[in-house]
Write a protein that holds these residues in place. Structure first.
Motif, PDB file in Angstrom:
ATOM      1  N   ALA A 199       0.772  -1.252  -0.091  1.00 28.96           N
ATOM      2  CA  ALA A 199       0.052   0.084  -0.021  1.00 28.96           C
ATOM      3  C   ALA A 199       0.868   1.118  -0.137  1.00 28.96           C
ATOM      4  N   ASP A 200       1.875   1.284   0.743  1.00 33.00           N
ATOM      5  CA  ASP A 200       2.805   2.312   0.674  1.00 33.00           C
ATOM      6  C   ASP A 200       3.484   2.543  -0.636  1.00 33.00           C
ATOM      7  N   TRP A 201       4.031   1.425  -1.145  1.00 34.19           N
ATOM      8  CA  TRP A 201       4.514   1.659  -2.515  1.00 34.19           C
ATOM      9  C   TRP A 201       3.557   2.211  -3.504  1.00 34.19           C
ATOM     10  N   SER A 248       8.985   4.364  -1.131  1.00 33.09           N
ATOM     11  CA  SER A 248       9.504   3.972  -2.562  1.00 33.09           C
ATOM     12  C   SER A 248      10.096   2.865  -2.380  1.00 33.09           C
ATOM     13  N   GLU A 249      10.728   2.295  -1.130  1.00 32.23           N
ATOM     14  CA  GLU A 249      11.406   1.173  -1.111  1.00 32.23           C
ATOM     15  C   GLU A 249      10.903   0.145  -0.278  1.00 32.23           C
ATOM     16  N   ALA A 250       9.547   0.390   0.402  1.00 35.24           N
ATOM     17  CA  ALA A 250       8.701  -0.229   1.355  1.00 35.24           C
ATOM     18  C   ALA A 250       8.783  -1.581   0.798  1.00 35.24           C
ATOM     19  N   LEU A 251       8.205  -1.951  -0.446  1.00 33.95           N
ATOM     20  CA  LEU A 251       7.911  -3.159  -1.020  1.00 33.95           C
ATOM     21  C   LEU A 251       9.231  -4.006  -1.013  1.00 33.95           C
ATOM     22  N   ALA A 263       2.290 -10.392  -3.310  1.00 29.40           N
ATOM     23  CA  ALA A 263       2.785  -9.293  -3.457  1.00 29.40           C
ATOM     24  C   ALA A 263       3.283  -8.605  -4.470  1.00 29.40           C
ATOM     25  N   VAL A 264       4.007  -9.371  -5.105  1.00 30.46           N
ATOM     26  CA  VAL A 264       4.822  -9.236  -6.140  1.00 30.46           C
ATOM     27  C   VAL A 264       3.737  -9.097  -7.515  1.00 30.46           C
ATOM     28  N   ARG A 265       2.871  -9.864  -7.340  1.00 24.56           N
ATOM     29  CA  ARG A 265       1.772  -9.995  -8.692  1.00 24.56           C
ATOM     30  C   ARG A 265       0.957  -8.639  -8.770  1.00 24.56           C
ATOM     31  N   GLU A 266       0.582  -8.313  -7.223  1.00 21.33           N
ATOM     32  CA  GLU A 266      -0.126  -7.027  -7.288  1.00 21.33           C
ATOM     33  C   GLU A 266       0.756  -5.844  -7.535  1.00 21.33           C
ATOM     34  N   ALA A 267       2.093  -5.762  -7.273  1.00 25.50           N
ATOM     35  CA  ALA A 267       3.247  -4.681  -7.568  1.00 25.50           C
ATOM     36  C   ALA A 267       2.995  -4.659  -8.963  1.00 25.50           C
ATOM     37  N   LEU A 268       3.102  -5.570  -9.785  1.00 27.34           N
ATOM     38  CA  LEU A 268       3.249  -5.586 -11.189  1.00 27.34           C
ATOM     39  C   LEU A 268       1.935  -5.169 -11.917  1.00 27.34           C
ATOM     40  N   SER A 269       0.892  -5.456 -11.183  1.00 22.48           N
ATOM     41  CA  SER A 269      -0.436  -4.956 -11.716  1.00 22.48           C
ATOM     42  C   SER A 269      -0.316  -3.447 -11.362  1.00 22.48           C
ATOM     43  N   THR A 270       0.044  -2.889 -10.295  1.00 23.12           N
ATOM     44  CA  THR A 270      -0.166  -1.693 -10.072  1.00 23.12           C
ATOM     45  C   THR A 270       0.886  -0.786 -10.966  1.00 23.12           C
ATOM     46  N   SER A 271       2.038  -1.284 -11.232  1.00 19.32           N
ATOM     47  CA  SER A 271       3.000  -0.822 -12.094  1.00 19.32           C
ATOM     48  C   SER A 271       2.291  -0.710 -13.417  1.00 19.32           C
ATOM     49  N   ARG A 272       1.687  -1.648 -13.937  1.00 18.43           N
ATOM     50  CA  ARG A 272       1.124  -1.658 -15.358  1.00 18.43           C
ATOM     51  C   ARG A 272       0.139  -0.573 -15.456  1.00 18.43           C
ATOM     52  N   MET A 273      -0.847  -0.316 -14.259  1.00 20.74           N
ATOM     53  CA  MET A 273      -1.770   0.701 -14.504  1.00 20.74           C
ATOM     54  C   MET A 273      -1.286   1.951 -14.245  1.00 20.74           C
ATOM     55  N   ALA A 274      -0.147   2.050 -13.631  1.00 23.97           N
ATOM     56  CA  ALA A 274       0.519   3.448 -13.418  1.00 23.97           C
ATOM     57  C   ALA A 274       1.173   3.981 -14.802  1.00 23.97           C
ATOM     58  N   ARG A 275       1.824   2.832 -15.717  1.00 18.67           N
ATOM     59  CA  ARG A 275       2.378   3.336 -16.826  1.00 18.67           C
ATOM     60  C   ARG A 275       1.165   3.663 -17.839  1.00 18.67           C
ATOM     61  N   LEU A 276       0.068   2.882 -17.742  1.00 19.94           N
ATOM     62  CA  LEU A 276      -1.060   3.258 -18.721  1.00 19.94           C
ATOM     63  C   LEU A 276      -1.673   4.692 -18.580  1.00 19.94           C
TER      64      LEU A 276
END
Length: 129
Positions: A32-34, A51-54, A70-83
């Motif tokens: 959530a922090d990341w 920025s380094e919490a995760l 957690a890594v799967r969720e982070a990748l999904s979050t990264s994808r959405m942020a990129r879009l």
């Protein structure tokens, strides 16, 4: 011995469940922090601990399944942020193109008006001269 082995196995399962629950809680907060850091609209502060919490949580000695989630969720979050960033970038490029086109049009009109004014001044000079 059978009863003792069964009791130990049951105790081990309980400890593993508790360990997984604690890992989930730790990773949920770090994720959530990341995610909050990643999705902020202002410039990212490189010293922000979010920025380094995760990364720090994943490096901890935690069970694999919660880390995988957690890594799967982070990748999904990264994808959405990129879009989102790509969409914002495209919108800004479109605004810049409109502003540039408008400026070019105004510059062309000003040059044309300036040329016409110069021609009129020359004609007036010939008439008076």
């Amino acid at each position: 011995w059978k009863d003792l082995k069964a009791a130990i196995k049951e105790e081990e399962k309980g400890v593993e469940r508790l360990n997984a629950e604690l890992a989930e809680a730790h990773l949920n907060q770090a994720g959530a922090d990341w995610s909050a850091w990643l999705s902020q609209d202002r410039a990212a502060d490189p010293t922000d601990p979010k920025s380094e919490a995760l990364i720090n949580a994943v490096d901890a000695d935690l069970p694999a399944k919660p880390i995988l989630r957690a890594v799967r969720e982070a990748l999904s979050t990264s994808r959405m942020a990129r879009l989102k960033w790509d969409g914002n970038s495209d919108a800004l490029k479109a605004k810049l193109k409109l502003a540039t086109d408008e400026l070019s049009s105004k510059a062309a009109l000003a040059a044309e008006a300036s040329g016409e004014q110069l021609e009129k001044s020359r004609e007036m000079g010939h008439l008076h001269g």
